[in-house]
Motif scaffolding. Sequence first.
Motif, PDB file in Angstrom:
ATOM      1  N   ALA A 132       0.826  -1.205   0.000  1.00  0.00           N
ATOM      2  CA  ALA A 132       0.000   0.000   0.000  1.00  0.00           C
ATOM      3  C   ALA A 132       0.861   1.255   0.000  1.00  0.00           C
ATOM      4  CB  ALA A 132      -0.922  -0.002   1.219  1.00  0.00           C
ATOM      5  N   LYS A 133       0.471   2.202  -0.852  1.00  0.00           N
ATOM      6  CA  LYS A 133       1.175   3.475  -0.972  1.00  0.00           C
ATOM      7  C   LYS A 133       0.187   4.512  -1.483  1.00  0.00           C
ATOM      8  CE  LYS A 133       5.048   5.615  -3.469  1.00  0.00           C
ATOM      9  NZ  LYS A 133       6.134   5.377  -4.462  1.00  0.00           N
ATOM     10  N   ARG A 134       0.081   5.620  -0.784  1.00  0.00           N
ATOM     11  CA  ARG A 134      -0.840   6.698  -1.149  1.00  0.00           C
ATOM     12  C   ARG A 134      -2.275   6.195  -1.291  1.00  0.00           C
ATOM     13  NH1 ARG A 134       2.580   9.924  -5.867  1.00  0.00           N
ATOM     14  NH2 ARG A 134       4.513  10.142  -4.680  1.00  0.00           N
ATOM     15  N   GLY A 135      -2.663   5.295  -0.426  1.00  0.00           N
ATOM     16  CA  GLY A 135      -4.047   4.859  -0.380  1.00  0.00           C
ATOM     17  C   GLY A 135      -4.452   3.829  -1.399  1.00  0.00           C
ATOM     18  N   THR A 136      -3.495   3.157  -2.045  1.00  0.00           N
ATOM     19  CA  THR A 136      -3.849   2.131  -3.022  1.00  0.00           C
ATOM     20  C   THR A 136      -2.760   1.066  -3.067  1.00  0.00           C
ATOM     21  OG1 THR A 136      -4.434   1.709  -5.348  1.00  0.00           O
ATOM     22  CG2 THR A 136      -2.752   3.367  -4.923  1.00  0.00           C
ATOM     23  N   THR A 137      -3.116  -0.108  -3.563  1.00  0.00           N
ATOM     24  CA  THR A 137      -2.136  -1.173  -3.757  1.00  0.00           C
ATOM     25  C   THR A 137      -1.957  -1.486  -5.242  1.00  0.00           C
ATOM     26  OG1 THR A 137      -3.862  -2.866  -3.525  1.00  0.00           O
ATOM     27  CG2 THR A 137      -2.655  -2.232  -1.529  1.00  0.00           C
ATOM     28  N   THR A 138      -2.545  -0.651  -6.104  1.00  0.00           N
ATOM     29  CA  THR A 138      -2.504  -0.866  -7.549  1.00  0.00           C
ATOM     30  C   THR A 138      -1.800   0.314  -8.216  1.00  0.00           C
ATOM     31  OG1 THR A 138      -4.621  -2.025  -7.375  1.00  0.00           O
ATOM     32  CG2 THR A 138      -3.869  -1.415  -9.575  1.00  0.00           C
ATOM     33  N   PHE A 139      -0.902   0.012  -9.160  1.00  0.00           N
ATOM     34  CA  PHE A 139      -0.058   1.059  -9.737  1.00  0.00           C
ATOM     35  C   PHE A 139       0.186   0.807 -11.225  1.00  0.00           C
ATOM     36  CE2 PHE A 139       1.067   0.191  -5.367  1.00  0.00           C
ATOM     37  CZ  PHE A 139       1.089   1.446  -4.769  1.00  0.00           C
TER      38      PHE A 139
END
Length: 381
Positions: A132-139
Amino acid sequence: MKPNQADNQIEEEHLLNFVVNTLNEELPIDLADGVRVSTEELYEVLAGASASGTSVNHICETTEDSPHANTVRGHLTDQFDLDTVEQVGDTLLQQDTIDTLPDRPVEVVADLHLDPYYGDEDETEALYSSLAKRGTTTFHAYVTLYARVRNKRYTLAVRQLVAGETSGDVLGEFLELLDGLDLRVKAVYLDRGFYNSTCLGLLYAYNYAYVIPVVRWGDTIKNELSSGWSRVIEHELAGKVTFPVYIDCVYQQGRYDEHGVARHGYAADAPFIETPRDAREHYRKRFGIESSYRLARKSLALTSSRDAGLRLLLFVVSLLLQNVWRYLHWMYVAAPRRGGRRLLEWSFVEFCNMVLRAAWTALGVRRAVPANQPLDSRFFR
């Protein structure tokens, strides 16, 4: 009286022509008979959108002679899928760049960049899942390979990391690419995303010197990085690879409102690294210069498209603009002289502004808007 730097000049039009010709040479667009738009017009719009950090739609709406934005996006999307862009992207980025690199060994850096995605995962191609990073786990995940020379970065390759792929897969491609280039490598610097047994094994297999910051995985390394003073230890990762870890300790002295001792661990195997301080100082250099991603943001055309090929194309063009600027600055603008070239102050922002103005001129930027009543005296001088 100082002599003139040169008898010739690079004008804004020349910069746009250089970018458009470079794109057209490696990424030709196959247009059907009867199509009223040219490849040059498509790339002029793309260059203008990238140089301004705006969208294709914005450039098309504010110019009178450009094709419709849907036409530009349609042709680019139809012509370039993800595999196509990856195949020709390396050649595009390496063009002219290799000739600029010095004969001496250069430092090579690989970075993993995660661009957060907040939409519906089922509606977008080539997404990558991570912590998780900046409120999401999808990038949208991009990995770049670049050479660091004279405190500047020259991008050599870019990949989009998708679900099912690992950093080891991309690093294997990059190391094979380096072996095929006429380039002497002093060392490979990797970020934390490459700290795993697969990547370390690849570096040993290809016999490259390396420096990677250690991730606190497992009780052993956590304990080593929580006490003691600067030292070198042997560490085993996942029971597959053993390597030296240089632990450097520094007093924080209130920096970032922190106090006490900060301990930094680096997995390193390089002939020029003898102490923990050497490891930290050499690795720190990769952050002491302009970040390629920070500059890429200034020259990245905006889009809401879910097409992975188009998104990667825009990212490649943003990196290409950096390479072109550095190549032209060094080869054409810097004046040769004894003891080193004399560099004229010419920032990347100014370069982008010049490309944008040239695109506006070529595409007929809108210079007037309709008025619903006569203009009074305040509009005149």
